[in-house]
Scaffold this active site. Structure first.
Site, short mmCIF file in Angstrom:
data_model
loop_
_atom_site.label_atom_id
_atom_site.label_comp_id
_atom_site.label_asym_id
_atom_site.label_seq_id
_atom_site.Cartn_x
_atom_site.Cartn_y
_atom_site.Cartn_z
N ASP A 1 20.18 -6.29 15.74
CA ASP A 1 21.36 -6.92 16.63
C ASP A 1 22.63 -6.79 15.74
OD1 ASP A 1 19.98 -7.56 18.79
OD2 ASP A 1 19.12 -9.53 17.93
N LYS B 152 14.14 -2.69 17.42
CA LYS B 152 14.62 -3.23 18.73
C LYS B 152 16.03 -3.13 18.82
CE LYS B 152 15.00 -7.51 20.55
NZ LYS B 152 16.06 -7.54 21.32
N ASP C 261 16.19 -2.40 24.38
CA ASP C 261 16.16 -3.86 24.88
C ASP C 261 17.34 -3.81 25.84
OD1 ASP C 261 15.62 -6.25 25.61
OD2 ASP C 261 16.00 -7.37 23.86
N LEU C 262 17.41 -3.04 26.93
CA LEU C 262 18.62 -3.13 28.04
C LEU C 262 18.59 -4.17 28.86
CD1 LEU C 262 18.79 0.75 28.99
CD2 LEU C 262 20.08 -0.57 27.11
N LYS C 263 17.37 -4.79 29.21
CA LYS C 263 17.16 -5.92 30.04
C LYS C 263 17.91 -5.72 31.32
CE LYS C 263 16.74 -9.99 26.95
NZ LYS C 263 17.03 -9.55 25.47
N LEU C 264 17.32 -4.69 31.98
CA LEU C 264 17.93 -4.14 33.28
C LEU C 264 17.85 -5.28 34.22
CD1 LEU C 264 16.59 -0.37 33.51
CD2 LEU C 264 18.96 -1.18 32.58
N ASP D 285 19.41 -5.44 38.11
CA ASP D 285 20.17 -4.72 39.21
C ASP D 285 19.42 -4.33 40.19
OD1 ASP D 285 22.70 -3.73 39.99
OD2 ASP D 285 23.17 -3.28 37.97
N ILE D 286 20.19 -3.76 41.30
CA ILE D 286 19.41 -3.38 42.34
C ILE D 286 18.34 -2.19 41.76
CG2 ILE D 286 21.26 -3.86 44.02
CD1 ILE D 286 22.03 -0.99 44.31
N ASN E 166 18.09 1.03 42.87
CA ASN E 166 18.49 2.36 42.65
C ASN E 166 19.35 2.42 41.30
OD1 ASN E 166 19.55 5.05 43.43
ND2 ASN E 166 21.56 4.35 43.50
N THR F 41 14.26 -16.98 26.43
CA THR F 41 13.83 -18.00 25.63
C THR F 41 15.14 -19.02 25.07
OG1 THR F 41 14.17 -16.45 23.80
CG2 THR F 41 11.97 -16.92 24.44
N ARG G 168 10.77 -17.70 14.32
CA ARG G 168 11.31 -17.96 13.26
C ARG G 168 10.11 -18.22 11.93
NH1 ARG G 168 14.94 -16.65 15.52
NH2 ARG G 168 16.72 -17.82 16.56
N GLN H 112 18.32 -20.35 20.04
CA GLN H 112 17.16 -20.38 20.95
C GLN H 112 16.29 -21.51 21.20
OE1 GLN H 112 16.00 -17.54 21.94
NE2 GLN H 112 15.53 -15.96 20.46
N ARG I 53 17.03 -12.61 13.28
CA ARG I 53 17.71 -13.16 12.14
C ARG I 53 16.96 -13.70 11.11
NH1 ARG I 53 21.19 -16.56 16.56
NH2 ARG I 53 19.17 -16.22 17.70
O1 C5P Z 1 17.48 -13.34 15.96
P1 C5P Z 1 16.35 -13.88 16.82
O2 C5P Z 1 15.01 -13.61 16.37
O3 C5P Z 1 16.49 -15.25 17.49
O4 C5P Z 1 16.48 -12.62 17.94
C1 C5P Z 1 15.61 -12.46 19.18
C2 C5P Z 1 15.87 -11.20 19.93
O5 C5P Z 1 15.01 -11.19 20.87
C3 C5P Z 1 17.19 -11.03 20.34
O6 C5P Z 1 17.56 -9.63 20.10
C4 C5P Z 1 17.08 -11.32 21.99
O7 C5P Z 1 17.95 -10.48 22.54
C5 C5P Z 1 15.57 -11.16 22.10
N1 C5P Z 1 15.13 -11.87 23.24
C6 C5P Z 1 14.96 -13.20 23.23
N2 C5P Z 1 14.35 -13.76 24.44
C7 C5P Z 1 13.84 -12.89 25.37
C8 C5P Z 1 14.12 -11.62 25.52
C9 C5P Z 1 14.60 -10.93 24.22
O8 C5P Z 1 15.31 -13.68 22.21
N3 C5P Z 1 13.21 -13.64 26.61
#
Ligand code: C5P
Length: 223
Positions: free
Chosen positions: A10, A34, A60-63, A65-66, A68, A115, A174, A183, A204
């Site tokens: 990230d 990722k 991790d585009l997390k689409l 949308d509609i 199409n 999360t 963590r 989180q 992180r």
């Molecule tokens: O730094 P950390 O360990 O919190 O990063 C978690 C990663 O997981 C981030 O890239 C976040 O976008 C991703 N993520 C998330 N919860 C989700 C899906 C993805 O935290 N439900």
């Protein structure tokens, strides 16, 4: 399936990503990388990913949308040959099935409730059901759409695995002692695997500070 660790890159800096890749090299873990919206949308991020060789890549585009637009996006990133691609399950069954149809070798990962949400935050956006009941519903939909994996919080794995029988990937991890930050529903790597996760996403706790030391801490914590 084999336990995997996806390191969340990230950042918008290519140098940062190179540093992460070099310092997470180990034979003791199966590591994937990722890349989220931040890196893929950064100036040279996309082209950097296209040149990565022999790495497990998780886009991790997390689409969300509609149908199409989701389908066209999957086609548009085909050249990256990513191993995993995320779609919000809340995009709906038609979008999920459509994406699955055009995804080829890329595994489609359904994202359940983020999360970073707890029941209170969910209410704020108008969802009246609890996180648990929402996630159960989403796991059923992912199964119905024959997705390859789902993302959920480590606390939800015990009931998700009863419904969804393929890969279960959990972020919200963590290393013990690290802060939760934004989180809400977090746990340690060991506990996540114990709950039944097949892979974990960890950002992180690995990428901040001394990456090599953090990786060693992760390896030790899994023993
Ligand atoms: O730094 P950390 O360990 O919190 O990063 C978690 C990663 O997981 C981030 O890239 C976040 O976008 C991703 N993520 C998330 N919860 C989700 C899906 C993805 O935290 N439900």
């Amino acid at each position: 399936m084999g336990k995997k660790i996806f390191v969340a890159c990230d950042t918008n800096s290519i140098n940062e990503v190179k540093k992460i890749i070099i310092n997470t090299r180990t034979r003791k873990l199966k590591i994937g990388y990722k890349f989220g919206l931040e890196f893929i949308n950064s100036k040279n991020g996309r082209s950097f990913i296209s040149k990565l060789k022999k790495k497990i890549i998780f886009a991790d585009l997390k689409l969300n949308d509609i149908p199409n637009t989701c389908i066209s996006t999957v086609k548009a990133i085909k050249d990256l040959k990513v191993n995993y691609l995320t779609v919000h399950i809340s995009s709906g069954l038609e979008a999920l099935r459509g994406v699955k149809k055009v995804s080829g070798k890329t595994k489609i990962v359904g994202v359940t409730t983020l999360t970073s949400f707890n029941n209170k935050n969910l209410k704020q956006i108008g969802y009246t059901r609890s996180v648990k009941s929402l996630v159960i519903q989403q796991a059923k939909l992912a199964s119905k759409a024959k997705l390859d994996a789902v993302v959920c919080s480590p606390h939800e794995v015990p009931y998700v695995k009863k419904i969804f029988k393929k890969e279960i990937i959990t972020p919200g991890i963590r290393l013990s002692g690290d802060k939760a930050k934004d989180q809400k529903r977090i746990t340690t790597p060991k506990k996540a695997f114990k709950n039944g996760a097949t892979s974990i996403v960890i950002g992180r706790s690995i990428t901040k500070g001394n990456i090599k030391k953090n990786i060693q801490k992760l390896i030790n914590s899994l023993n």
